[in-house]
Design an enzyme around this catalytic site. Structure first.
Site, PDB file in Angstrom:
ATOM      1  N   GLY A 143      18.199 -42.728   5.818  1.00  0.00           N
ATOM      2  CA  GLY A 143      17.377 -42.185   6.910  1.00  0.00           C
ATOM      3  C   GLY A 143      17.341 -40.676   6.874  1.00  0.00           C
ATOM      4  O   GLY A 143      17.506 -40.013   7.907  1.00  0.00           O
ATOM      5  N   ALA A 144      17.092 -40.123   5.674  1.00  0.00           N
ATOM      6  CA  ALA A 144      17.181 -38.664   5.495  1.00  0.00           C
ATOM      7  C   ALA A 144      15.859 -37.950   5.755  1.00  0.00           C
ATOM      8  O   ALA A 144      15.763 -36.746   5.523  1.00  0.00           O
ATOM      9  CB  ALA A 144      17.674 -38.359   4.081  1.00  0.00           C
ATOM     10  N   GLY A 185      19.769 -37.453   9.933  1.00  0.00           N
ATOM     11  CA  GLY A 185      19.867 -37.679   8.491  1.00  0.00           C
ATOM     12  C   GLY A 185      19.228 -36.546   7.718  1.00  0.00           C
ATOM     13  O   GLY A 185      19.758 -36.089   6.692  1.00  0.00           O
ATOM     14  N   TYR A 207      21.492 -52.513  21.035  1.00  0.00           N
ATOM     15  CA  TYR A 207      21.817 -51.240  20.379  1.00  0.00           C
ATOM     16  C   TYR A 207      23.335 -50.995  20.450  1.00  0.00           C
ATOM     17  O   TYR A 207      23.962 -50.652  19.453  1.00  0.00           O
ATOM     18  CB  TYR A 207      21.056 -50.093  21.059  1.00  0.00           C
ATOM     19  CG  TYR A 207      21.338 -48.730  20.465  1.00  0.00           C
ATOM     20  CD1 TYR A 207      20.987 -48.423  19.155  1.00  0.00           C
ATOM     21  CD2 TYR A 207      21.960 -47.729  21.220  1.00  0.00           C
ATOM     22  CE1 TYR A 207      21.251 -47.165  18.611  1.00  0.00           C
ATOM     23  CE2 TYR A 207      22.224 -46.466  20.684  1.00  0.00           C
ATOM     24  CZ  TYR A 207      21.862 -46.192  19.379  1.00  0.00           C
ATOM     25  OH  TYR A 207      22.128 -44.953  18.826  1.00  0.00           O
TER      26      TYR A 207
HETATM   27  N1  LIG Z   1      19.952 -38.795  18.561  1.00  0.00           N
HETATM   28  C1  LIG Z   1      21.024 -39.105  19.243  1.00  0.00           C
HETATM   29  O1  LIG Z   1      21.299 -38.579  20.324  1.00  0.00           O
HETATM   30  C2  LIG Z   1      21.979 -40.115  18.688  1.00  0.00           C
HETATM   31  C3  LIG Z   1      23.122 -40.406  19.442  1.00  0.00           C
HETATM   32  C4  LIG Z   1      24.045 -41.290  18.932  1.00  0.00           C
HETATM   33  C5  LIG Z   1      23.840 -41.865  17.701  1.00  0.00           C
HETATM   34  N2  LIG Z   1      22.715 -41.605  16.990  1.00  0.00           N
HETATM   35  C6  LIG Z   1      22.534 -42.279  15.693  1.00  0.00           C
HETATM   36  O2  LIG Z   1      22.113 -41.356  14.714  1.00  0.00           O
HETATM   37  C7  LIG Z   1      21.418 -42.034  13.672  1.00  0.00           C
HETATM   38  C8  LIG Z   1      20.166 -41.246  13.317  1.00  0.00           C
HETATM   39  O3  LIG Z   1      19.298 -41.256  14.424  1.00  0.00           O
HETATM   40  P1  LIG Z   1      18.373 -40.024  14.819  1.00  0.00           P
HETATM   41  O4  LIG Z   1      18.744 -39.646  16.185  1.00  0.00           O
HETATM   42  O5  LIG Z   1      18.355 -39.016  13.751  1.00  0.00           O
HETATM   43  O6  LIG Z   1      16.970 -40.792  14.911  1.00  0.00           O
HETATM   44  P2  LIG Z   1      15.598 -40.606  14.133  1.00  0.00           P
HETATM   45  O7  LIG Z   1      15.159 -39.198  14.188  1.00  0.00           O
HETATM   46  O8  LIG Z   1      14.705 -41.656  14.704  1.00  0.00           O
HETATM   47  O9  LIG Z   1      15.967 -40.968  12.626  1.00  0.00           O
HETATM   48  C9  LIG Z   1      16.249 -42.290  12.240  1.00  0.00           C
HETATM   49  C10 LIG Z   1      16.117 -42.407  10.741  1.00  0.00           C
HETATM   50  O10 LIG Z   1      16.344 -43.779  10.377  1.00  0.00           O
HETATM   51  C11 LIG Z   1      15.311 -44.197   9.516  1.00  0.00           C
HETATM   52  N3  LIG Z   1      15.076 -45.642   9.624  1.00  0.00           N
HETATM   53  C12 LIG Z   1      14.756 -46.348  10.740  1.00  0.00           C
HETATM   54  N4  LIG Z   1      14.584 -47.649  10.428  1.00  0.00           N
HETATM   55  C13 LIG Z   1      14.798 -47.770   9.096  1.00  0.00           C
HETATM   56  C14 LIG Z   1      14.765 -48.857   8.182  1.00  0.00           C
HETATM   57  N5  LIG Z   1      14.414 -50.095   8.562  1.00  0.00           N
HETATM   58  N6  LIG Z   1      15.068 -48.632   6.889  1.00  0.00           N
HETATM   59  C15 LIG Z   1      15.381 -47.396   6.468  1.00  0.00           C
HETATM   60  N7  LIG Z   1      15.424 -46.314   7.283  1.00  0.00           N
HETATM   61  C16 LIG Z   1      15.134 -46.500   8.577  1.00  0.00           C
HETATM   62  C17 LIG Z   1      14.080 -43.401   9.973  1.00  0.00           C
HETATM   63  O11 LIG Z   1      13.105 -43.379   8.947  1.00  0.00           O
HETATM   64  P3  LIG Z   1      11.702 -42.565   9.139  1.00  0.00           P
HETATM   65  O12 LIG Z   1      12.032 -41.129   8.911  1.00  0.00           O
HETATM   66  O13 LIG Z   1      10.828 -43.144   8.091  1.00  0.00           O
HETATM   67  O14 LIG Z   1      11.226 -42.831  10.537  1.00  0.00           O
HETATM   68  C18 LIG Z   1      14.701 -42.050  10.262  1.00  0.00           C
HETATM   69  O15 LIG Z   1      14.778 -41.273   9.089  1.00  0.00           O
HETATM   70  C19 LIG Z   1      21.142 -43.440  14.202  1.00  0.00           C
HETATM   71  O16 LIG Z   1      22.020 -44.338  13.586  1.00  0.00           O
HETATM   72  C20 LIG Z   1      21.457 -43.340  15.694  1.00  0.00           C
HETATM   73  O17 LIG Z   1      21.923 -44.553  16.230  1.00  0.00           O
HETATM   74  C21 LIG Z   1      21.777 -40.741  17.456  1.00  0.00           C
END
Ligand SMILES: NC(=O)c1ccc[n+]([C@@H]2O[C@H](COP(=O)([O-])OP(=O)(O)OC[C@H]3O[C@@H](n4cnc5c(N)ncnc54)[C@H](OP(=O)(O)O)[C@@H]3O)[C@@H](O)[C@H]2O)c1
Length: 309
Positions: free
Chosen positions: A22-23, A28, A178
């Site tokens: 998810g980079a 990521g 989730y």
């Molecule tokens: N943001 C927060 O406050 C927060 C808090 C706690 C934990 N987290 C965790 O941090 C991690 C990253 O989240 P984020 O906040 O950076 O969200 P984000 O901006 O939505 O990024 C999520 C990434 O995951 C990829 N992805 C989603 N579904 C996928 C699939 N089926 N196969 C391959 N890649 C997939 C997306 O791809 P695309 O680029 O193509 O969309 C995106 O690059 C997650 O595991 C989330 O649970 C986030």
């Protein structure tokens, strides 16, 4: 740990091979950018190859001598996970750092290609299978690390409930789904670390979370929020969340700080919501070794991926 650990504190990563799932967006992307700047051989494991190539072009601007590659990984499809692992092992002889980051949050009920509920399939089982398939390389790379990107939502996850209704035939509640998936990821990291130790491997596995970070994750939830309370809550979260660059630091710390330890949980310094990297405490449930073993057995059974320790 430095009071304000930042990229400045991150050692050079020359010679290390790093996968970030998810980079292309959010945390990521920031983690990958950090590794790109620090000279790692970086593999962007992404579902959108065009966007992945664009990210690589950006990273080449930051570090013209960097070694970057984009590879397709659809975590909602175990065939894709297997293809990724096979191709990776054909190309690379080591794997120093695997950042299991990609994720989805609170989406409506849906199933992956293999018939798993979407959160458990993408956030947890896809990464479980990926790690198991890459284990031969992880084992042979001195000091390898596996990072589970968890969340404070792990605190309302419950693996007993998940195992009792794994296919959500009785009841589906998306925030709970989730929470279950994030707890599962974290328990997997702790159990993996215990198994590394039991088998005398140098590798380490740990959890990390970004606090509240402003990324696409919450944006993707907004259109499905019909409830007024949730809409205000989301707007409030938007206000109080921190920049994604800051949210990525605990992930980078867990992955690259020499003093980070397997079996630990790295998050943020203020109320587990904001600030610079700090050691955090995860829920008591996350340390339940019996439940972790049951989850592991179930995960091997449903994915068909057995960890060859
Ligand atoms: N943001 C927060 O406050 C927060 C808090 C706690 C934990 N987290 C965790 O941090 C991690 C990253 O989240 P984020 O906040 O950076 O969200 P984000 O901006 O939505 O990024 C999520 C990434 O995951 C990829 N992805 C989603 N579904 C996928 C699939 N089926 N196969 C391959 N890649 C997939 C997306 O791809 P695309 O680029 O193509 O969309 C995106 O690059 C997650 O595991 C989330 O649970 C986030």
């Amino acid at each position: 740990m430095a009071d304000h650990w930042t990229l400045e504190n991150m050692p050079d990563q020359t010679g290390k091979v790093v996968i970030v799932t998810g980079a292309t967006h959010g945390l990521g992307y920031e983690v990958a950018k950090g590794f790109a700047a620090k000279n790692a051989t970086l593999i962007l494991a992404v579902r959108n190859m065009t966007l992945g190539q664009e990210r690589i072009a950006e990273f080449c601007q930051i570090n013209p001598n960097g070694r970057f590659e984009v590879m397709s990984l659809q975590l909602d499809d175990l065939t894709s996970v297997r293809q990724f692992a096979e191709e990776f092992q054909r190309k690379y002889q080591r794997l120093d750092i695997l950042v299991n980051n990609a994720g989805i949050m609170a989406v409506p009920f849906g199933k992956t290609k293999d018939g798993f509920e979407m959160h458990i399939g993408v956030n947890y089982l896809g990464h479980f299978a990926l790690t198991g398939l890459l284990l031969p390389l992880i084992k042979q790379t001195p000091g390898a690390r596996v990072i589970a990107v968890a969340s404070e939502a792990e605190k309302y996850g419950n693996i007993e409930s998940l195992l009792a209704d794994f296919d959500y035939e009785k009841r589906y509640e998306r925030w709970m789904a989730y929470g279950h998936s994030k707890l599962a990821q974290l328990m997997f990291a702790y159990e993996l670390n215990r198994r590394f130790q039991q088998h005398g491997y140098q590798a380490q596995a740990m959890g990390a979370h970004p606090g509240f970070a402003r990324t696409n994750l919450r944006v993707s939830v907004m259109p499905t929020e019909r409830n007024l309370f949730h809409r205000y809550l989301n707007a409030f979260f938007e206000l109080i969340s921190q920049r994604q660059e800051l949210g990525a630091l605990p992930l980078l710390y867990a992955a690259a700080a020499p003093e980070a330890q397997g079996g630990e949980y790295y998050g943020v310094s203020r109320f587990q919501m904001w600030g610079y990297p700090a050691k955090n405490r995860s829920s008591r449930r996350s340390h339940d070794e019996q439940v972790a073993k049951r989850l592991w057995e179930k995960s091997e059974a449903v994915t068909g991926v057995r960890f060859a320790f």
